[in-house]
Design an enzyme around this catalytic site. Structure first.
Site, PDB file in Angstrom:
ATOM      1  N   ASP A 141      73.931 -59.806   9.586  1.00 13.51           N
ATOM      2  CA  ASP A 141      72.923 -58.870   9.102  1.00 13.51           C
ATOM      3  C   ASP A 141      71.743 -59.585   8.457  1.00 13.51           C
ATOM      4  OD1 ASP A 141      71.739 -57.050   6.877  1.00 13.51           O
ATOM      5  OD2 ASP A 141      72.847 -55.652   8.134  1.00 13.51           O
ATOM      6  N   TRP A 170      71.814 -53.186   8.811  1.00 17.46           N
ATOM      7  CA  TRP A 170      72.015 -53.276  10.262  1.00 17.46           C
ATOM      8  C   TRP A 170      73.498 -53.248  10.600  1.00 17.46           C
ATOM      9  CZ3 TRP A 170      67.725 -51.547  10.570  1.00 17.46           C
ATOM     10  CH2 TRP A 170      66.612 -52.103   9.921  1.00 17.46           C
ATOM     11  N   ASP A 171      74.324 -53.844   9.754  1.00 19.31           N
ATOM     12  CA  ASP A 171      75.771 -53.732   9.953  1.00 19.31           C
ATOM     13  C   ASP A 171      76.222 -52.278   9.883  1.00 19.31           C
ATOM     14  OD1 ASP A 171      76.586 -56.362  10.393  1.00 19.31           O
ATOM     15  OD2 ASP A 171      76.696 -56.821   8.262  1.00 19.31           O
ATOM     16  N   VAL A 172      75.733 -51.567   8.876  1.00 19.54           N
ATOM     17  CA  VAL A 172      76.131 -50.168   8.706  1.00 19.54           C
ATOM     18  C   VAL A 172      75.651 -49.338   9.886  1.00 19.54           C
ATOM     19  CG1 VAL A 172      75.818 -48.109   7.294  1.00 19.54           C
ATOM     20  CG2 VAL A 172      76.222 -50.323   6.195  1.00 19.54           C
ATOM     21  N   GLY A 175      77.642 -50.196  12.999  1.00 21.04           N
ATOM     22  CA  GLY A 175      78.979 -49.618  12.975  1.00 21.04           C
ATOM     23  C   GLY A 175      78.978 -48.159  13.385  1.00 21.04           C
TER      24      GLY A 175
END
Length: 412
Positions: A141, A170-172, A175
């Site tokens: 991220d 960006w990870d969230v 996901g």
């Protein structure tokens, strides 16, 4: 007890009940996707190396070293530990994937669980793979964020160095895209019998968001780049203020009504009108409120400095202005928005303790699916191998003795 809180006592609808998903992952994006799918009713089996993946002991941790992070992102899953470097371990995991029909992973470049290899075993396989960069390279991220441009427009206007956001946005987002991709692929498979090969580069999630929100497009069309604004809000009026007793507030006035209420509550209606006349500005236009934000903030600041936090709270509560007081995580954890929110239910998490844990942040039929404890590494190895591969106790014991799998909380 509120109606919403009372409804949390009933079993919610689980739209993905009956679906089984294998997850091979670490860190944020895919674990979050797996947990979201589990909260929607799927049986999610996370498969990790014997001893755990790189995130099994990730901070924050308890005083005795158990990962609060792991417990937070793996609620409601089942855990299998297998030696995925050995042919025997790989074969077991391949059988689990073929039996489930869905794999989500960010462990890329492993031929043994590639789409082509697995689709030969399960033609209608749904295979969702998260990579770092669009070219297949590695990224996380914070490196993606650096490459896209957000750290250079985050922070005080006068700052010359980049500022990384502490939220792994960006990870969230990635996901949630994974969970959406699985849901869409399931609908397609139900309709056609076809599986799906889906690739989601973390970099593309950030680039798409930067494009969709205009950060990239304004450069392409207008030839201008976004500037650093501190706590101002681009294109409209938003700013933070400090009360006379030192409390911090964030205010946003998106509409004409918001702005009129803000001038009225701060007693600056005439002063704002005079300012507009002097500047030749029309403050009914949010763009002009943004352009002259510093001058407007100067007018509003005096009112905030002359009132206490409680007085400001009472005054703003009677207006349409969008506002909130800045709070620490500690203050938020003790606030009614957590303690009285049906999203949060008491959870007795082994190794961690008892705390209020969030479930799925949406109600289904008026009910919020509650949090379920996260497993320890390998807690479900024996049960999953027996239930889904039909292995007997002697076979599982032999695999455990050989180191092909680990059962119970075996850690490195």
């Amino acid at each position: 007890m509120t109606e919403a809180a009372a409804s949390s006592n009933h079993e919610p609808t689980r739209p993905l009940a009956g679906l089984r998903i294998i997850e091979i992952s670490s860190f944020v994006a895919v674990p979050l996707a797996g947990m979201t799918l589990a909260q929607l009713g799927a049986e999610v089996v996370r498969v990790d190396p014997v001893g755990g993946a790189a995130d099994y002991h990730r901070w924050p941790v308890t005083d005795d070293g158990h990962s609060i992070y792991w417990a937070g992102l793996n609620k409601g899953k089942r855990s299998v530990a297998a030696d995925m470097r050995s042919p025997e371990g790989q074969q077991l995991v391949r059988r689990l994937i073929a039996g489930s029909g869905v794999l989500i992973t960010n462990v890329i470049g492993r031929q043994w669980h590639s789409y082509d290899e697995l689709a030969a075993l399960r033609p209608d396989l749904i295979h969702v793979e998260v990579s770092g960069r669009a070219d297949g390279g590695t990224a996380v991220d914070y490196t993606v964020n650096a490459a896209v441009g957000f750290p250079l427009v985050t922070g005080p206007a006068e700052l010359s160095t980049p500022v990384n956001h502490v939220l792994p946005a960006w990870d969230v987002s990635c996901g949630l895209y994974v969970a959406l991709a699985v849901s869409a692929a399931l609908r397609h498979r139900d309709a056609t019998g076809e599986g799906a090969r889906i690739s989601i580069p973390l970099e593309n999630v950030a680039l798409a968001t930067a494009g969709n929100l205009g950060f990239l497009t304004e450069v392409m069309v207008n030839g201008t780049s976004r500037e650093r604004l501190g706590n101002s809000l681009f294109g409209t009026y938003g700013q933070h203020f400090t009360s006379g007793d030192g409390a911090l507030f964030m205010l946003v006035a998106l509409t004409g009504r918001h702005f009129r209420d803000l001038t009225e509550v701060t007693g600056t209606t005439k002063a704002v009108a005079a300012l507009g006349k002097a500047l030749g500005a029309d403050f009914t236009d949010e763009g002009q409120r943004y352009t002259h934000r510093d001058a407007l903030t100067g007018l509003f600041t005096l009112w905030f400095s002359e009132h206490t936090a409680d007085e400001i709270t009472a005054a703003l509560s009677g207006t349409s202005v969008l506002w909130e007081r800045y709070r620490s995580f500690a203050e938020t954890a003790a606030h009614a928005r957590v303690t009285e929110n049906p999203l949060f239910t008491p959870l007795e998490q082994p190794r961690i303790g008892r705390y209020l844990a969030p479930g799925l942040p949406m109600s289904i039929g008026g009910v919020y699916p509650a949090a379920v404890p996260a497993p320890a590494l390998g807690d479900d190895t024996a049960a999953v191998l027996a239930e889904h591969l039909g292995l007997g106790a002697d076979e599982i014991a032999a695999l455990t003795r050989s180191g092909t799998v680990a059962t119970g909380s075996v850690e490195k």
